[in-house]
Design a protein around this motif. Structure first.
Motif, PDB file in Angstrom:
ATOM      1  N   ARG A 148     -38.987 -56.503  75.827  1.00 23.42           N
ATOM      2  CA  ARG A 148     -39.861 -55.344  76.030  1.00 23.42           C
ATOM      3  C   ARG A 148     -40.323 -55.241  77.479  1.00 23.42           C
ATOM      4  O   ARG A 148     -40.378 -54.139  78.042  1.00 23.42           O
ATOM      5  CB  ARG A 148     -41.073 -55.455  75.095  1.00 23.42           C
ATOM      6  N   ARG A 199     -42.656 -44.922  68.302  1.00 26.03           N
ATOM      7  CA  ARG A 199     -41.815 -44.565  69.450  1.00 26.03           C
ATOM      8  C   ARG A 199     -41.514 -45.799  70.302  1.00 26.03           C
ATOM      9  O   ARG A 199     -40.369 -46.021  70.690  1.00 26.03           O
ATOM     10  CB  ARG A 199     -42.510 -43.488  70.279  1.00 26.03           C
ATOM     11  N   ASP A 200     -42.524 -46.596  70.597  1.00 30.98           N
ATOM     12  CA  ASP A 200     -42.329 -47.817  71.386  1.00 30.98           C
ATOM     13  C   ASP A 200     -42.179 -48.992  70.407  1.00 30.98           C
ATOM     14  O   ASP A 200     -43.075 -49.808  70.223  1.00 30.98           O
ATOM     15  CB  ASP A 200     -43.520 -48.039  72.319  1.00 30.98           C
TER      16      ASP A 200
END
Length: 417
Positions: free
Chosen positions: A54, A379-380
């Motif tokens: 990430r 979304r993330d």
């Protein structure tokens, strides 16, 4: 192999350090301790791996296999089965009216599986041969554990379907580990995929459900006045072919047809969730959590069936890995806390109560399930995966510390074991 009850728990005090003798006093001590430490080890590595993806940590060493495969293998074959072996090496002799298992057998299982598990995690730091050695050592521990349990079953006059079902699941676990080890030595990638799928539907679901089938209603009947214990003989013979059919369809990439078996599995597990009358078993808390944890199992297979029907209708996998993590975190994780806490309390001479630390772990874990499901929809996605992994560590850390203290100290009632 027939053993005398008096010899089965004999540990020479003059040659064994006190802590080692204490850990060898009962099968659950070394294996539950190893499993508790693995609960943190597995998710600590996975949280760091997710964070590296990430946040772009380019210096973080990558495993020799795809990270998701490593995560699946070491949680399914390392972390959770250490608790399973600890439970079954304790209960098999009781189920089958046999003497207790000798310490040298279960100490070998605990030492081999846990040492192999730790070596495997070192191997994930871009050390392929260490990973191979770790998986091989885990496989050796499995073989000793399965052979030990099979010996107890063979020596018994009882033909117990719960014992047979658990042994079958662990036998498939041996096959899965061997397949993954073959992959590490150059076999095709489908050996790894086979091992991962087999770990879920051939090892964990069968053993977990078999133990729940044996114990949840039994525990409830011991506490709740007027409780009707339902443990139908047809449950396990129906579960096995349905799970093997799921496995076959999944491996054949026929996910659009999984609903044909996942819907019946949801009905099977849902029937038991209702037949075990959870509304009668909400007191005490240590009983309630068994029923609450089990409720995740039918929910998971409902989600699997919905996912498959969406594919059958021409849509994509709209739920992603949500069904899998409702099963693994929701059912496997919650039932781990519920069952291990009960065994730990009872076998340490403590009251059969949840207590603040196990309750906090159980409640926080339900939030982790929801976070992991949300990560499939957000979304993330990778950010929420990191948050869910961190949530697991926060939930389990106090529980692990408390449990480890119990396994490393004598029973509070002064009894052996």
């Amino acid at each position: 192999m027939r053993e005398s009850p008096s010899s089965s728990q004999t540990v020479p005090p003059a040659t064994v350090p006190p802590i080692a003798a204490l850990l060898a006093a009962a099968p659950h001590r070394p294996l539950f301790l190893a499993g508790a430490l693995a609960v943190l080890t597995s998710m600590a590595w996975w949280a760091l791996e997710l964070a590296s993806m990430r946040f772009g940590w380019h210096g973080w060493p990558q495993p020799p296999v795809p990270p998701g495969w490593a995560h699946a293998m070491l949680t399914q074959y390392g972390m959770l089965p250490m608790f399973m072996f600890g439970f079954l090496l304790t209960t098999f002799p009781k189920w089958l009216a046999r003497p207790s298992i000798r310490p040298r057998r279960y100490v070998v299982v605990a030492g081999s599986v846990f040492a192999g598990y730790l070596l495997s995690h070192v191997g994930l730091l871009d050390m392929p041969w260490v990973l191979r050695a770790g998986i091989a050592l885990m496989l050796f521990g499995y073989l000793v554990g399965v052979a030990t349990l099979a010996g107890v079953l063979r020596a018994s006059d009882h033909r117990n379907q719960h014992a047979w079902s658990c042994l079958a699941g662990l036998g498939l676990g041996v096959l899965g580990l061997a397949a993954f080890l073959g992959f590490l030595f150059g076999a095709p990638a489908h050996c790894a995929r086979f091992a991962i799928k087999l770990g879920t539907f051939g090892l964990l679901v069968p053993v977990y459900f078999t133990v729940a089938h044996r114990m949840v209603a039994f525990f409830s009947g011991n506490v709740v006045k007027g409780y009707v214990v339902r443990r139908p003989d047809w449950s396990l013979p129906l579960m096995w072919p349905l799970l093997l059919a799921h496995l076959a369809l999944d491996l054949a990439h026929a996910q659009a047809w999984l609903w044909l078996v996942d819907a019946p599995l949801a009905l099977l597990f849902g029937w038991h969730a209702i037949a075990w009358q959870p509304w009668k078993a909400m007191r005490p808390g240590i009983l309630a959590v068994l029923h609450l944890a089990f409720a995740w199992l039918p929910i998971a297979f409902v989600l699997y069936a919905v996912q498959s029907l969406c594919l059958f209708a021409g849509h994509g996998p709209i739920l992603g890995l949500a069904p899998l993590h409702v099963l693994t975190i929701g059912y496997f994780g919650s039932m781990l806390v519920a069952m291990v806490t009960r065994v730990t309390q009872g076998h340490s001479g403590r009251p059969l109560q949840m207590g603040a630390v196990p309750w906090a772990c159980f409640v926080l874990l339900q939030g982790v399930v929801l976070l992991r499901v949300w990560a499939e929809l957000a979304r993330d996605s990778y950010l929420w995966l990191v948050v869910a992994a961190a949530g697991w560590l926060v939930a389990f850390l106090p529980w692990v510390i408390r449990s480890a203290w119990i396994y490393l100290t004598p029973r509070v009632d002064g009894r052996p074991g």
